[in-house]
Design a protein around this motif. Structure first.
Motif, PDB file in Angstrom:
ATOM      1  N   TYR A 102     -35.279 144.193  44.711  1.00  0.00           N
ATOM      2  CA  TYR A 102     -35.162 144.433  46.157  1.00  0.00           C
ATOM      3  C   TYR A 102     -36.526 144.801  46.754  1.00  0.00           C
ATOM      4  O   TYR A 102     -36.954 144.227  47.749  1.00  0.00           O
ATOM      5  N   GLU A 103     -37.234 145.740  46.100  1.00  0.00           N
ATOM      6  CA  GLU A 103     -38.529 146.187  46.624  1.00  0.00           C
ATOM      7  C   GLU A 103     -39.531 145.033  46.659  1.00  0.00           C
ATOM      8  O   GLU A 103     -40.323 144.906  47.583  1.00  0.00           O
ATOM      9  N   GLN A 104     -39.481 144.214  45.620  1.00  0.00           N
ATOM     10  CA  GLN A 104     -40.416 143.084  45.565  1.00  0.00           C
ATOM     11  C   GLN A 104     -40.138 142.096  46.699  1.00  0.00           C
ATOM     12  O   GLN A 104     -41.056 141.506  47.266  1.00  0.00           O
ATOM     13  N   LYS A 105     -38.872 141.929  47.052  1.00  0.00           N
ATOM     14  CA  LYS A 105     -38.531 141.045  48.173  1.00  0.00           C
ATOM     15  C   LYS A 105     -39.078 141.597  49.490  1.00  0.00           C
ATOM     16  O   LYS A 105     -39.629 140.859  50.307  1.00  0.00           O
ATOM     17  N   VAL A 106     -38.926 142.909  49.685  1.00  0.00           N
ATOM     18  CA  VAL A 106     -39.390 143.517  50.934  1.00  0.00           C
ATOM     19  C   VAL A 106     -40.900 143.293  51.096  1.00  0.00           C
ATOM     20  O   VAL A 106     -41.375 142.902  52.167  1.00  0.00           O
TER      21      VAL A 106
END
Lengths: 239, 496
Positions: free
Chosen positions: B15-19
């Motif tokens: 999720y963090e990498q997508k953001v």
């Protein structure tokens, strides 16, 4: 000139720090557990006659990365005159490059060090093998009968602050490790000086003959030796 | 837009990498930096590369906060009072780190951790300190999911430093990356040997030549992938020149040295100047960010890193057939000519807002990125071409390290016997540093943690990623292809 078997430019296992290790050809005893038996013969096609200058060319390549050199064998003390000249050259090099260099000898202790005062003047220490304490045990292991010289050397080196370490190859039944430890502790006490002891685990790697497939002593066995050494007040490391 | 859709729907990104990837994509819809025709040309050819810094920079790439000052005076914006005990200190740092921006969105510099901690542990036992440190390190590793994150130790030996090394060895984590600043006149051998032993167990810490690097600025720290930067400052940007790609475009060395190299360097330097101007004049960072407002960073302590990569291949390109950088004098001399030309250019080029660097861009040996094929990190010798003797290898690096003020390094895998004699490895470090080597890193040939180009990745995590599984660390995604494409498993193992 000396008969040189091999020079290792970067050795982390032949004394303190990083050293250039020089292995001379030829040995005067025949240890059953010898891990480089190819260096035993006094002549060998793979060994090379080298002058002090030629060896020094190799030593120079290690400046400023090495703390010094260690000469091993075979038995390097059989070529003591060469050692004297080599060590003198190393000390001169250290002055020239302003980089301290120590000269160590790795020896079986069968040549009396006291008879080589010039060498001892430029030698920083000896790593002395004590193969066995009992004379018969020593003879069975090495086929030699010069163990009294080893004991004399042990005391002499200690008195002259030249004993870098005592090395004991641990091979139960063939080496009287406990007796060695008890006796060196006694000698240390009587002289009032100490040197570290290194307990080397027998490894069959490189060994030929009857011990070629002999198992290594267990971790427990090595721990027992270490515990005994500690109880005798010795500073011992297991390797 | 297809790109954005693939980010949104990826199962390999956390999720963090997508953001972060989406923020990047948004930034890149802007074009606020001038891009003259020849600059565009060199970008398109991959000769100049901005390392995905984005089209509209809104913070400096690397930020080196003055944590010591923050701990003394507290942080108003974060409503943090100066910490009074060890627990408060660790909480204080955890909160502060969370708010330090960088190119990776994570802090790239965690400060001189031993010095920060030392005054707070006087009344605690080793076990208490280690228990708290363990939790702190686990927090860092699991929340700063990017190993371009660096804490510094030394050069003095401290109790805190020793305990940090103990905990680091026990935990075997990629974060934080650690570097010991080493000065043989200050750092005791036993502390340096503990650091080397730790490094041969868990590939961490690396060792930095404090004597040489301390001359770069008044106060320096090591951040990210061994960047040498001013504390209370940082670097606006790191743009790189991919030397072999430029070499391939020229007909001979003369044309390379006198025409294309100067032109490409001018394009890159102008581009970097434009980035600096945008950050300082337009982004509002120095007016609005609390680190600047509360003076934990000073605008005039930022530099700009002029990166180089692939010196080896560029030199080999012009060297006589079969002559190689690292082992042949002919190739090494060409490499020196290239470095001399680059040095002369940066010495003469005036860039804006780099007061601490006398208004000059500073050279950096860039480590490469995952899409570099056949291009060796910075000024290193290619894997497979290393000299037989480690001494010759280190003599060679020392000769080229002298050109690079903001970071260059060598990474040496060591035979596991090195672990039994860290003093021997320290002798080698001392020798190399006395010759001018600036930074050196080790790992043992059997270690799970390996240094890719400067950052740490676990081989076991690489395997997971290669099987298509999501992994916690961003740097595993960079490290996995680099480990393969740069043939790092074939690095020459040193030792006996």
């Amino acid at each position: 000139m000396a008969l040189v078997r091999k020079i290792i430019a970067q050795s982390t296992v032949d004394g303190p720090g990083n050293r250039t290790a020089i292995f001379l050809q030829g040995c005067n005893i025949r240890c059953a557990y010898c891990h480089n038996p190819e260096t035993q013969a006094m002549q060998d096609a793979e060994a090379k006659e080298m002058s002090v200058a030629e060896v020094m060319t190799e030593v120079r390549k290690g400046i400023p990365f090495i703390r010094g050199i260690t000469v091993s064998g075979g038995e390097c003390m059989l070529q003591a005159e060469f050692l004297t000249k080599l060590f003198q050259a190393v000390k001169a090099l250290a002055e020239e490059v302003h980089h301290p260099l120590t000269c160590l000898i790795d020896s079986n202790g069968t040549v009396p060090f006291a008879r080589h005062p010039q060498l001892m003047e430029v030698c920083d220490g000896v790593m002395l093998d004590v193969k066995a304490w009992d004379s018969e045990t020593y003879h069975l292991l090495t086929q030699a009968r010069n163990d009294e010289v080893v004991k004399e050397n042990l005391a002499w080196l200690l008195q002259h602050h030249l004993l870098t370490e005592v090395r004991i190859v641990c091979l139960p039944k063939r080496v009287d490790v406990e007796v060695i430890l008890q006796n060196i502790a006694k000698i240390f006490d009587s002289i009032g000086e100490k040197a570290p002891a290194r307990l080397l685990r027998f490894r069959p790697h490189g060994v030929i003959g009857e011990l070629a497939n002999h198992p290594m002593p267990s971790d427990e066995q090595m721990a027992e030796y270490a515990a005994l050494a500690a109880s005798l007040g010795l500073t011992a490391t297991v390797k | 837009m297809a790109d954005i859709y693939s980010i949104v729907t990826s199962q390999k990104l956390s999720y963090e990498q997508k953001v972060v990837a989406l923020a990047h994509a948004a930034e890149d819809t802007l074009s606020v930096l001038p891009m003259p025709e020849r600059t565009r040309f060199y970008f398109d050819k991959g000769v100049i590369c901005n390392l995905n810094e984005g089209n509209a920079p809104y913070r400096p790439r690397y930020i080196m906060p003055d944590y010591e000052k923050a701990v003394k005076q507290g942080v108003k914006f974060l409503e943090l009072d100066p910490p009074q005990d060890f627990d408060e200190l660790l909480t204080f740092l955890q909160v502060l780190y969370r708010h330090v921006p960088s190119i990776t969105t994570y802090p790239v510099f965690l400060g001189d951790l031993d010095k920060l901690i030392e005054p707070f542990i006087k009344d605690l036992s080793d076990e208490e300190v280690k228990r708290k440190l363990r939790n702190f390190f686990i927090y860092l590793d699991r929340t700063i999911t990017d190993s371009f994150c660096h804490a510094n130790l030394g050069p003095e030996a401290t109790r805190a430093g020793r305990l940090i090394l103990d905990v680091d060895r026990e935990l075997e984590q990629a974060v934080p990356n650690l570097t010991l600043k080493y000065d043989p006149a200050i750092t005791p051998d036993d502390f340096a040997e503990q650091a080397i032993y730790t490094s041969l167990c868990v590939a961490n810490p690396a060792i930095c030549n404090d004597v040489l690097n301390a001359k770069t600025y008044d106060r320096y720290g090591i951040s990210s992938c061994y960047n040498i930067l001013p504390i209370a400052g940082g670097s606006y940007t790191l743009t790189r020149l991919v030397l072999p790609r430029l070499a391939e475009m020229t007909k001979d060395k003369e044309e390379f040295l006198t025409k294309l190299l100067p032109e490409a360097m001018k394009c890159m330097a102008d581009y970097m100047s434009a980035r600096i101007r945008f950050i300082v004049e337009k982004s509002g960072f120095f007016e609005s960010h609390f680190l600047a407002k509360e003076r934990f960073v000073e605008r005039d302590r930022f530099v700009a890193m002029f990166g180089l990569v692939g010196l080896a291949e560029a030199a080999n390109h012009f060297a006589p057939e079969g002559k190689k950088y690292g082992s042949d004098a002919e190739a090494d001399e060409i490499a020196e000519q290239i470095m001399d030309a680059i040095t002369a250019f940066v010495d003469a080029y005036e860039c804006p807002y780099c007061e601490i660097a006398n208004h000059r861009l500073l050279l950096h040996a860039q480590v490469g990125i995952d899409t570099d094929y056949g291009i060796t990190s910075g000024i290193r010798i290619p894997v497979g071409d290393e000299p037989e003797s480690i001494y010759d290898h280190l003599r060679h690096s020392s000769r080229f390290h002298r050109y690079i003020p903001t970071g260059c390094s060598d990474i040496l895998p060591f035979d596991i016997t090195g672990k039994q004699n860290p003093a021997a490895v320290l002798d080698i470090v001392k020798g190399a540093f006395s010759l001018g080597q600036k930074y050196i890193a080790f790992y043992a040939s059997d270690s799970d943690l390996v240094r890719i180009t400067g950052y740490l990745v676990k081989r076991s995590e690489i395997e997971k990623w290669n099987k298509g599984q999501a992994v916690l660390q961003n740097t595993t995604q960079l490290g996995a292809p680099t480990y393969a494409s740069a043939h790092l498993a074939n690095r020459k193992v040193r030792g006996v």
